[in-house]
Design an enzyme around this catalytic site. Structure first.
Site, mmCIF file in Angstrom:
data_model
loop_
_atom_site.group_PDB
_atom_site.id
_atom_site.type_symbol
_atom_site.label_atom_id
_atom_site.label_comp_id
_atom_site.label_asym_id
_atom_site.label_seq_id
_atom_site.Cartn_x
_atom_site.Cartn_y
_atom_site.Cartn_z
ATOM 1 N N ASP A 4 20.083 46.306 -19.840
ATOM 2 C CA ASP A 4 19.685 46.618 -18.462
ATOM 3 C C ASP A 4 20.804 47.266 -17.643
ATOM 4 O O ASP A 4 20.586 47.606 -16.476
ATOM 5 C CB ASP A 4 19.111 45.389 -17.740
ATOM 6 C CG ASP A 4 19.861 44.105 -18.013
ATOM 7 O OD1 ASP A 4 20.907 44.141 -18.714
ATOM 8 O OD2 ASP A 4 19.411 43.045 -17.527
ATOM 9 N N HIS B 288 21.147 33.260 -18.748
ATOM 10 C CA HIS B 288 21.194 32.600 -17.432
ATOM 11 C C HIS B 288 20.880 31.108 -17.519
ATOM 12 O O HIS B 288 20.874 30.421 -16.493
ATOM 13 C CB HIS B 288 20.227 33.268 -16.453
ATOM 14 C CG HIS B 288 20.562 34.698 -16.136
ATOM 15 N ND1 HIS B 288 21.804 35.071 -15.664
ATOM 16 C CD2 HIS B 288 19.832 35.837 -16.231
ATOM 17 C CE1 HIS B 288 21.814 36.404 -15.484
ATOM 18 N NE2 HIS B 288 20.637 36.876 -15.824
HETATM 19 ZN ZN LIG Z 1 20.179 41.182 -17.206
#
Ligand SMILES: [Zn+2]
Length: 343
Positions: A282, A158
């Protein structure tokens, strides 16, 4: 295969996180690394200690002002009377990026997309080591290893060239891809994390020499919300070299593997010299973020399919949060990958 990692990466222990307006413990906890290391060892990997690799690879993909901010923000922040122990912005440059503030609180807003990436006294050292882990793995692949697993923590996908976000500070997968470019004309990054790899996309958006492909939960109702849609295909020279494959919320193995086939076909057509796998775990059905429903066996299949590309591969750890099967999911991915991988 080797797993590269240094326990000092655990010194970064972010506390602050906001979910649905509630302040809670940040889920990017050091214990993740213990579970992942155990999972890698279980898969038969040999542990190699990360050695600090110097600032060059980080500066190759991040802006000087951003690096200066990451280095200095905590010391400047805590000199302020009544400041919290962690740097957390309370302002963001909504739809305007014309000014660059001089104060640390202004810069925190400028360089941090959200409040999920607090900076403590130990953050910069851990972030540097996490990037060094990716660099060391990349060097080993350039030196002839077929594949290496970089246990990079904190994660990186990110993080943009000048902006942290979503637990990420330095983009380790981006660092690895840029490192591979020293030898290979074309490098692909395949991001299988639950969340869109928005920082990685942003970093290479106008470049044709690094293909970025991301599979993730549909961002229209899921972080990172503002990126990750199919129509984001790159710009300028990079147009056509970014591919997003958003999946409907709660998609399970079959849908994930089908999208992965499209990703792999795109990468094969691009014909890169080497691959970076941005490995988030995830998307797991038991992950606390609960976005997708990939099974433990599914991660094995994902590993097998990626191995079928037969490319020199740096596997860089991204997300995947505390749950009973975190280590097992990594083991299954790595054994599935290793069973099929030849170059
Ligand atoms: Zn993630």
């Amino acid at each position: 295969m080797k797993v590269v990692y240094n326990e000092a990466q655990k010194r970064h222990y972010p506390k602050h996180f906001v979910a649905s307006g509630v302040i809670t413990q940040n889920p990017e906890m050091p214990e993740r690394a213990d579970r992942l290391l155990a999972g890698a060892i279980e898969a038969g990997l040999e542990h190699e200690l990360t050695v600090e690799q110097g600032p060059g690879p980080i500066s190759a993909v991040h802006s000087p002002a951003y690096i200066e901010f990451l280095m200095s923000a905590h010391a400047r922040w805590t000199r302020r009377q009544g400041a919290s122990a962690e740097v957390i912005p309370n302002v963001h440059p909504v739809r305007s990026r014309s000014g660059y503030p001089r104060s640390v609180d202004g810069q925190a807003g400028y360089h941090m997309a959200d409040t999920a990436c607090p900076i403590s006294a130990d953050t910069w050292e851990a972030v540097r080591l996490s990037a060094s882990t990716a660099v060391q793995a990349t060097t080993a692949v350039l030196d002839g290893a077929a594949s290496v697993y970089a246990l990079s923590r904190p994660p990186g996908h990110h993080a943009f060239a000048d902006m942290a976000g979503g637990f990420c500070y330095v983009n380790n997968s981006g660092v690895a891809a840029q490192g591979l470019r020293a030898v290979h004309d074309r490098v692909a990054i395949l991001d299988v994390d639950l969340h869109h790899g928005n920082g990685t996309q942003g970093m290479f958006y106008d470049r044709a020499d690094v293909l970025t492909v991301s599979l993730h939960c549909d961002p229209s109702r899921f972080y990172p919300f503002f990126w990750g849609y199919e129509d984001e295909r790159g710009e300028g020279a990079g147009y056509g070299y970014n591919m997003n494959l958003p999946l409907a919320r709660h998609s399970a193995d079959a849908a994930f593997l089908e999208a992965l086939d499209s990703a792999i076909a795109r990468i094969r057509a691009y014909s890169p010299g080497a691959l970076v796998v941005a490995l988030g775990l995830d998307a797991y059905e038991g992950d606390p973020f609960g976005g997708l429903r990939v099974s433990t066996d599914g991660f094995g299949r994902i590993g097998e399919k990626i191995a079928g590309l037969r490319l020199p591969t740096v596997i860089v750890q991204e997300g995947g949060y505390l749950c009973d099967d975190l280590g097992r999911n990594l083991t299954r991915f790595l054994t599935g990958f290793a069973a099929q991988h030849t170059v």
